[in-house]
Design a protein around this motif. Sequence first.
Motif, PDB file in Angstrom:
ATOM      1  N   PHE A  68     -33.316 -14.975 -31.592  1.00 46.83           N
ATOM      2  CA  PHE A  68     -31.909 -14.656 -31.349  1.00 46.83           C
ATOM      3  C   PHE A  68     -31.522 -13.328 -31.989  1.00 46.83           C
ATOM      4  O   PHE A  68     -30.684 -12.604 -31.447  1.00 46.83           O
ATOM      5  CB  PHE A  68     -31.012 -15.793 -31.856  1.00 46.83           C
ATOM      6  CG  PHE A  68     -30.852 -16.890 -30.857  1.00 46.83           C
ATOM      7  CD1 PHE A  68     -29.981 -16.762 -29.787  1.00 46.83           C
ATOM      8  CD2 PHE A  68     -31.597 -18.056 -30.955  1.00 46.83           C
ATOM      9  CE1 PHE A  68     -29.839 -17.765 -28.844  1.00 46.83           C
ATOM     10  CE2 PHE A  68     -31.472 -19.070 -30.015  1.00 46.83           C
ATOM     11  CZ  PHE A  68     -30.589 -18.924 -28.957  1.00 46.83           C
ATOM     12  N   ALA A  69     -32.134 -12.982 -33.122  1.00 39.40           N
ATOM     13  CA  ALA A  69     -31.852 -11.675 -33.723  1.00 39.40           C
ATOM     14  C   ALA A  69     -32.330 -10.555 -32.804  1.00 39.40           C
ATOM     15  O   ALA A  69     -31.634  -9.558 -32.602  1.00 39.40           O
ATOM     16  CB  ALA A  69     -32.527 -11.579 -35.090  1.00 39.40           C
ATOM     17  N   ARG A  70     -33.517 -10.696 -32.232  1.00 42.90           N
ATOM     18  CA  ARG A  70     -34.032  -9.695 -31.297  1.00 42.90           C
ATOM     19  C   ARG A  70     -33.152  -9.621 -30.047  1.00 42.90           C
ATOM     20  O   ARG A  70     -32.843  -8.528 -29.544  1.00 42.90           O
ATOM     21  CB  ARG A  70     -35.463 -10.035 -30.894  1.00 42.90           C
ATOM     22  CG  ARG A  70     -36.480  -9.910 -32.019  1.00 42.90           C
ATOM     23  CD  ARG A  70     -37.822 -10.476 -31.581  1.00 42.90           C
ATOM     24  NE  ARG A  70     -38.399  -9.714 -30.491  1.00 42.90           N
ATOM     25  CZ  ARG A  70     -39.123 -10.249 -29.500  1.00 42.90           C
ATOM     26  NH1 ARG A  70     -39.333 -11.559 -29.440  1.00 42.90           N
ATOM     27  NH2 ARG A  70     -39.621  -9.476 -28.558  1.00 42.90           N
ATOM     28  N   ALA A  71     -32.759 -10.772 -29.538  1.00 45.44           N
ATOM     29  CA  ALA A  71     -31.919 -10.799 -28.338  1.00 45.44           C
ATOM     30  C   ALA A  71     -30.566 -10.152 -28.600  1.00 45.44           C
ATOM     31  O   ALA A  71     -30.015  -9.463 -27.731  1.00 45.44           O
ATOM     32  CB  ALA A  71     -31.742 -12.231 -27.859  1.00 45.44           C
ATOM     33  N   GLN A  72     -30.019 -10.369 -29.797  1.00 45.15           N
ATOM     34  CA  GLN A  72     -28.738  -9.760 -30.142  1.00 45.15           C
ATOM     35  C   GLN A  72     -28.850  -8.249 -30.137  1.00 45.15           C
ATOM     36  O   GLN A  72     -27.987  -7.550 -29.599  1.00 45.15           O
ATOM     37  CB  GLN A  72     -28.296 -10.254 -31.531  1.00 45.15           C
ATOM     38  CG  GLN A  72     -26.850  -9.940 -31.867  1.00 45.15           C
ATOM     39  CD  GLN A  72     -25.881 -10.871 -31.163  1.00 45.15           C
ATOM     40  OE1 GLN A  72     -26.170 -12.034 -30.957  1.00 45.15           O
ATOM     41  NE2 GLN A  72     -24.724 -10.361 -30.775  1.00 45.15           N
ATOM     42  N   ARG A  73     -29.929  -7.724 -30.711  1.00 51.26           N
ATOM     43  CA  ARG A  73     -30.126  -6.264 -30.748  1.00 51.26           C
ATOM     44  C   ARG A  73     -30.318  -5.694 -29.352  1.00 51.26           C
ATOM     45  O   ARG A  73     -29.957  -4.548 -29.087  1.00 51.26           O
ATOM     46  CB  ARG A  73     -31.333  -5.919 -31.627  1.00 51.26           C
ATOM     47  CG  ARG A  73     -31.128  -6.157 -33.106  1.00 51.26           C
ATOM     48  CD  ARG A  73     -32.231  -5.508 -33.932  1.00 51.26           C
ATOM     49  NE  ARG A  73     -33.533  -6.095 -33.676  1.00 51.26           N
ATOM     50  CZ  ARG A  73     -34.044  -7.124 -34.334  1.00 51.26           C
ATOM     51  NH1 ARG A  73     -33.334  -7.704 -35.292  1.00 51.26           N
ATOM     52  NH2 ARG A  73     -35.248  -7.582 -34.054  1.00 51.26           N
ATOM     53  N   ALA A  74     -30.884  -6.490 -28.458  1.00 48.73           N
ATOM     54  CA  ALA A  74     -31.158  -6.014 -27.096  1.00 48.73           C
ATOM     55  C   ALA A  74     -30.052  -6.372 -26.116  1.00 48.73           C
ATOM     56  O   ALA A  74     -30.217  -6.219 -24.908  1.00 48.73           O
ATOM     57  CB  ALA A  74     -32.486  -6.604 -26.611  1.00 48.73           C
ATOM     58  N   ALA A  75     -28.912  -6.858 -26.628  1.00 50.63           N
ATOM     59  CA  ALA A  75     -27.772  -7.250 -25.778  1.00 50.63           C
ATOM     60  C   ALA A  75     -28.176  -8.311 -24.761  1.00 50.63           C
ATOM     61  O   ALA A  75     -27.733  -8.292 -23.612  1.00 50.63           O
ATOM     62  CB  ALA A  75     -27.169  -6.028 -25.078  1.00 50.63           C
ATOM     63  N   ALA A  76     -29.044  -9.237 -25.177  1.00 50.42           N
ATOM     64  CA  ALA A  76     -29.516 -10.293 -24.278  1.00 50.42           C
ATOM     65  C   ALA A  76     -29.325 -11.671 -24.890  1.00 50.42           C
ATOM     66  O   ALA A  76     -29.964 -12.643 -24.467  1.00 50.42           O
ATOM     67  CB  ALA A  76     -30.988 -10.064 -23.944  1.00 50.42           C
ATOM     68  N   ALA A  77     -28.439 -11.784 -25.890  1.00 53.10           N
ATOM     69  CA  ALA A  77     -28.273 -13.060 -26.584  1.00 53.10           C
ATOM     70  C   ALA A  77     -27.751 -14.155 -25.654  1.00 53.10           C
ATOM     71  O   ALA A  77     -28.177 -15.313 -25.738  1.00 53.10           O
ATOM     72  CB  ALA A  77     -27.332 -12.888 -27.777  1.00 53.10           C
ATOM     73  N   GLU A  78     -26.831 -13.799 -24.755  1.00 49.97           N
ATOM     74  CA  GLU A  78     -26.288 -14.821 -23.853  1.00 49.97           C
ATOM     75  C   GLU A  78     -27.363 -15.321 -22.895  1.00 49.97           C
ATOM     76  O   GLU A  78     -27.421 -16.521 -22.588  1.00 49.97           O
ATOM     77  CB  GLU A  78     -25.103 -14.244 -23.075  1.00 49.97           C
ATOM     78  CG  GLU A  78     -23.874 -14.032 -23.952  1.00 49.97           C
ATOM     79  CD  GLU A  78     -22.897 -13.059 -23.345  1.00 49.97           C
ATOM     80  OE1 GLU A  78     -22.902 -12.908 -22.110  1.00 49.97           O
ATOM     81  OE2 GLU A  78     -22.144 -12.433 -24.106  1.00 49.97           O
ATOM     82  N   HIS A  79     -28.221 -14.421 -22.435  1.00 51.45           N
ATOM     83  CA  HIS A  79     -29.310 -14.824 -21.542  1.00 51.45           C
ATOM     84  C   HIS A  79     -30.233 -15.816 -22.244  1.00 51.45           C
ATOM     85  O   HIS A  79     -30.606 -16.848 -21.669  1.00 51.45           O
ATOM     86  CB  HIS A  79     -30.088 -13.588 -21.104  1.00 51.45           C
ATOM     87  CG  HIS A  79     -31.254 -13.876 -20.209  1.00 51.45           C
ATOM     88  ND1 HIS A  79     -31.155 -14.653 -19.077  1.00 51.45           N
ATOM     89  CD2 HIS A  79     -32.560 -13.508 -20.287  1.00 51.45           C
ATOM     90  CE1 HIS A  79     -32.344 -14.748 -18.493  1.00 51.45           C
ATOM     91  NE2 HIS A  79     -33.219 -14.067 -19.214  1.00 51.45           N
ATOM     92  N   LEU A  80     -30.584 -15.531 -23.498  1.00 52.06           N
ATOM     93  CA  LEU A  80     -31.441 -16.440 -24.251  1.00 52.06           C
ATOM     94  C   LEU A  80     -30.725 -17.762 -24.503  1.00 52.06           C
ATOM     95  O   LEU A  80     -31.330 -18.844 -24.389  1.00 52.06           O
ATOM     96  CB  LEU A  80     -31.850 -15.787 -25.574  1.00 52.06           C
ATOM     97  CG  LEU A  80     -32.744 -16.630 -26.486  1.00 52.06           C
ATOM     98  CD1 LEU A  80     -34.021 -17.052 -25.777  1.00 52.06           C
ATOM     99  CD2 LEU A  80     -33.072 -15.855 -27.768  1.00 52.06           C
ATOM    100  N   ASP A  81     -29.454 -17.694 -24.844  1.00 48.15           N
ATOM    101  CA  ASP A  81     -28.659 -18.906 -25.052  1.00 48.15           C
ATOM    102  C   ASP A  81     -28.707 -19.812 -23.821  1.00 48.15           C
ATOM    103  O   ASP A  81     -28.895 -21.029 -23.924  1.00 48.15           O
ATOM    104  CB  ASP A  81     -27.207 -18.517 -25.345  1.00 48.15           C
ATOM    105  CG  ASP A  81     -26.669 -19.180 -26.612  1.00 48.15           C
ATOM    106  OD1 ASP A  81     -27.415 -19.925 -27.264  1.00 48.15           O
ATOM    107  OD2 ASP A  81     -25.501 -18.949 -26.949  1.00 48.15           O
ATOM    108  N   LEU A  82     -28.533 -19.209 -22.659  1.00 47.12           N
ATOM    109  CA  LEU A  82     -28.513 -19.984 -21.415  1.00 47.12           C
ATOM    110  C   LEU A  82     -29.878 -20.575 -21.100  1.00 47.12           C
ATOM    111  O   LEU A  82     -29.977 -21.700 -20.585  1.00 47.12           O
ATOM    112  CB  LEU A  82     -28.019 -19.112 -20.261  1.00 47.12           C
ATOM    113  CG  LEU A  82     -26.537 -18.702 -20.346  1.00 47.12           C
ATOM    114  CD1 LEU A  82     -26.222 -17.613 -19.331  1.00 47.12           C
ATOM    115  CD2 LEU A  82     -25.623 -19.909 -20.127  1.00 47.12           C
ATOM    116  N   LEU A  83     -30.958 -19.846 -21.408  1.00 51.04           N
ATOM    117  CA  LEU A  83     -32.299 -20.401 -21.225  1.00 51.04           C
ATOM    118  C   LEU A  83     -32.481 -21.649 -22.083  1.00 51.04           C
ATOM    119  O   LEU A  83     -33.020 -22.667 -21.632  1.00 51.04           O
ATOM    120  CB  LEU A  83     -33.361 -19.366 -21.595  1.00 51.04           C
ATOM    121  CG  LEU A  83     -33.628 -18.225 -20.610  1.00 51.04           C
ATOM    122  CD1 LEU A  83     -34.700 -17.293 -21.168  1.00 51.04           C
ATOM    123  CD2 LEU A  83     -34.061 -18.761 -19.257  1.00 51.04           C
ATOM    124  N   CYS A  84     -32.034 -21.568 -23.339  1.00 51.91           N
ATOM    125  CA  CYS A  84     -32.150 -22.717 -24.246  1.00 51.91           C
ATOM    126  C   CYS A  84     -31.300 -23.891 -23.767  1.00 51.91           C
ATOM    127  O   CYS A  84     -31.739 -25.049 -23.800  1.00 51.91           O
ATOM    128  CB  CYS A  84     -31.737 -22.307 -25.659  1.00 51.91           C
ATOM    129  SG  CYS A  84     -32.816 -21.092 -26.433  1.00 51.91           S
TER     130      CYS A  84
END
Length: 693
Positions: free
Chosen positions: A507-523
């Motif tokens: 989630f830290a990597r996703a936050q830096r890459a502006a992809a946190a919501e995408h990862l959240d939705l996958l989970c």
Amino acid sequence: MDSWLVARRRGEDYVVIATAHDEDPLGNRVGLVRPWQDTFCARMVEGSAPMVAPVVDEVPAYEGMRAVTGLEVGSYLSVPVECPEGRLLGALCAAGLEPRGPDLEASLPDVRLQASLLGVVLSHELRLEREVRRAERAEAAASTDALTGAASRRAWDAALVAEEARADRYGTPTSVVVLDLDALKAVNDTGGHAAGDALLRRTAELLGERLHGGDLVARLGGDEFGVLLVETPRAEAQGRAQQMQELLSAHGIEASVGLACLEGGRDLQAAWRAADAAMYADKAVRRATAPRVLGVPRAQGAPVAAGAPLSGVEALLALVREQLGMDTAYVARVRDHRLTFRHVSARGPAMVRAGDSEPLEATYCHRVVEGELEEVVPDTGAHPVTAALAVTRALGLGAYVGVPLRRADGSLYGTLCALSRTARPELRARDAEVLRSVGPVVLGLLEDEERQEDGRQELLADLDALDAAGGPTTALQAVVHLGSGSVVAAEALSRFPEPRTSPLGWFARAQRAAAAEHLDLLCLRAALRHADRSPGRLSVNAAPRTVLTPAFTRLLGEGRLDHVAVEITEHEPVDDYAPLVAVLAPLRARGLAVAVDDAGAGFASMRHVVQLAPDVVKIDMSIVRDVHRSPGASAMAAALVGFARRTGALTVAEGVESPAELEHLVDLGVDMAQGYLLARPAPAEAWEPVTTA
């Protein structure tokens, strides 16, 4: 008259924006919305009824209106409110509970005068609001999506709140357009994520060209964009949405589009969700009627996008350009025998564009690096080397200054150059020192940028692989009732593949890459597959920004949600709780339970607990750890238990690891607990609840 108000037409709605009294006898209030066709005012504006009706029942156009509106109106008066230029802004309306005589007709000139004054005031206020909106957009420009340069989700959320308040105050029409690229994955698969990023940047650039006044374009996440069309009624918005879709298509970018307006009593968050649903309906139709696969958007060498802003590099390029008096300055990278323009600063139309790529051998830069061309060429037409090059004629080059950029180890990164459309006889060899002086700083900024980009590309590739594998795997951990010892619920926990297994790291990597919501939705998608395994509710985790997206509501489906609880995580602070509460309300009406995760720690703290009015308060493990030995931790846990009881919520203690902790939590009145002492997480497919008592 008994009731006075000012109303405006917004689409098919009649919106009250001012009343004379807080306690209006007919129930009118600021913000009240009625169907336009069901109002007395509509008849007057359409010209089928007079401005004055001393006895409503004697006016044919008003016949039956009391039954339609449910209002016992005996007399009525309504006059247009216009701006000084004559444009209709709304209407000044008055109603009496009893019929009136000729005196009402005689008052019309005075009422029209008051309406004219109101028109001047309202017109002035609307102009001031446009200035405020411009300031908001300027502030939002500082909060941009790092990849595309469009507004960020944070700026989008803030704009929705501000525009809704403005629409409530002035009855202005507002529309939301959602666009989703049809084949970004195909571009990523065929050309790599760099090609996909170029496509996203080009999309943002093209949409930005279609903005008016205070409109806003934002990247909502992944390949989805939102456009906020202010002061734009439905008919105009429909035309503009179609123009956007056609413009993108003309540039080789296919997108599905949805539109919704602030009407029918919905707020802008609801309009966004409606536009998102319309976009998915459009996508389904497009797939069924005209399936296509989008290739790499442009051949090599063709312009693809304006680069995302990087203030440091662009400021330095602008300084170089002004210092030398040139038209364009750029920094380019050399790789695989090609020259790619990374950042460009231009006065007027740019001679080259960020994202352009061309064969290295055809460029001035190659000849400068190889020592075949001087670093300063005051007149390209008079120089024997440059006069013969096709690029001189293609770009209309009159003068050139360029120097190589070399890394600390001496290897070539690229070049830093400035171009002029006209010859510059006054240029001398020493002018190249201007570029050499800023070159190391530019290169340092670029290397920082590329490290971030490399991390983003790596994360996106990992997300692609994770998505292809069906998302992260899910483990379930039992939630135990402390009174009975029975397992009454379970929490879904995401598990990631080797070598990077830490959820916090992902989630830290996703936050830096502006992809946190995408990862959240996958989970979330992976976790919800196991909802039927829990003996009670299955708790899933979601960040506040993810909950606000229409995709979150789509994931939950349309039926009852009595089997699911969403734990609002603390990945980021919540700036405004009202939109979050509004999105959760209809889901809670369908049975969804809301839990505050990590209560007492981080952003969650007590504000989270108070604002969300949760069904479950989860006491953070930092409080639970050795709670029996810490008076402070014990007091905090007791306070959370007391709050929960007074508000009808339940409490769950997280991370219970010792019998002493558990005993103390029971004494404090905590309802439920989870932790290694009670049950370790287990793969969802093999999980079975086991009673602990």
